[in-house]
Design an enzyme around this catalytic site. Structure first.
Site, mmCIF file in Angstrom:
data_model
loop_
_atom_site.group_PDB
_atom_site.id
_atom_site.type_symbol
_atom_site.label_atom_id
_atom_site.label_comp_id
_atom_site.label_asym_id
_atom_site.label_seq_id
_atom_site.Cartn_x
_atom_site.Cartn_y
_atom_site.Cartn_z
ATOM 1 N N LYS A 1 0.846 -1.197 0.000
ATOM 2 C CA LYS A 1 0.000 0.000 0.000
ATOM 3 C C LYS A 1 0.882 1.248 0.000
ATOM 4 C CE LYS A 1 -3.704 2.242 2.655
ATOM 5 N NZ LYS A 1 -4.551 2.114 3.852
ATOM 6 N N SER B 1 -9.422 2.253 3.129
ATOM 7 C CA SER B 1 -8.510 2.946 2.241
ATOM 8 C C SER B 1 -7.503 2.028 1.557
ATOM 9 C CB SER B 1 -7.759 4.015 3.024
ATOM 10 O OG SER B 1 -6.886 3.437 3.991
ATOM 11 N N SER C 1 -9.803 0.010 7.317
ATOM 12 C CA SER C 1 -9.158 0.233 6.031
ATOM 13 C C SER C 1 -8.666 -1.030 5.337
ATOM 14 C CB SER C 1 -7.987 1.199 6.187
ATOM 15 O OG SER C 1 -8.456 2.492 6.483
#
Length: 186
Positions: free
Chosen positions: A78, A153, A177
């Site tokens: 990420k 996210s 997330s």
């Protein structure tokens, strides 16, 4: 089953037996990224050259007798996790081109274990969002239905994993997330 469809365990088994090389596996995943990511938009940065170099090194280590569950396994990271030699933008144009002078411990540990880092996945800007539509670059789409969100996210990591664009991916989780994208993308 195609190489890009393998799990970590299946990858490790094939790599350990010599039925598949890390270079072959990494190349299959890079081909997969090239063929589907223009629609899914899971990645902000693909590090093809360094991934193939790391895969070749993993193959050399394995040939000399080394073994580890992650040796030669291609993963995605990420974009909020700083990664040596790759930009970390946190999904924000404010950090466009930022190259960290250090690397997150989790990425260092993965590299020490021989994992191959394919690239950085999309995120809501500064990991603040629940859809991965709020990246400064572009929204990520759910690979099962491109009209739907992947959650956020860590939506880029979940979408990349579900779309077989990596064997596995790291995300981060403060308020769902990772859990939301895992549920959205299966």
């Amino acid at each position: 089953m195609q190489p890009h469809e393998l799990t970590i365990h299946e990858s490790h088994e094939l790599l350990s037996r010599g039925d598949l090389s890390s270079v072959e596996l990494t190349s299959a995943l890079l081909t997969r990224i090239e063929s589907v990511d223009d629609r899914i938009r899971a990645y902000l940065h693909v590090a093809a050259e360094s991934a193939l170099s790391a895969a070749a090194e993993a193959d050399r280590k394995r040939a000399s007798g080394a073994d580890h569950p992650l040796l030669g396994v291609p993963l995605a990271i990420k974009d909020v996790i700083v990664t040596r030699g790759m930009p970390t933008t946190c999904g924000s144009r404010m950090l466009q081109g930022f190259m960290a002078p250090y690397e997150a411990m989790v990425v260092s540990r993965l590299r020490e274990a021989g994992a191959v880092i394919l690239g950085k996945t999309n995120t809501d800007e500064f990991a603040m969002g629940s859809t991965t539509e709020n990246s400064s670059y572009y929204p990520t789409h759910n690979p099962w239905d491109l009209s739907r969100v992947p959650g956020g996210s860590s939506g880029g990591s979940a979408a990349a994993t579900a779309a077989d664009e990596c064997i596995a991916a790291l995300g981060s989780d403060t308020g769902g997330s990772v859990r939301k994208p895992a549920a959205h993308c299966g």
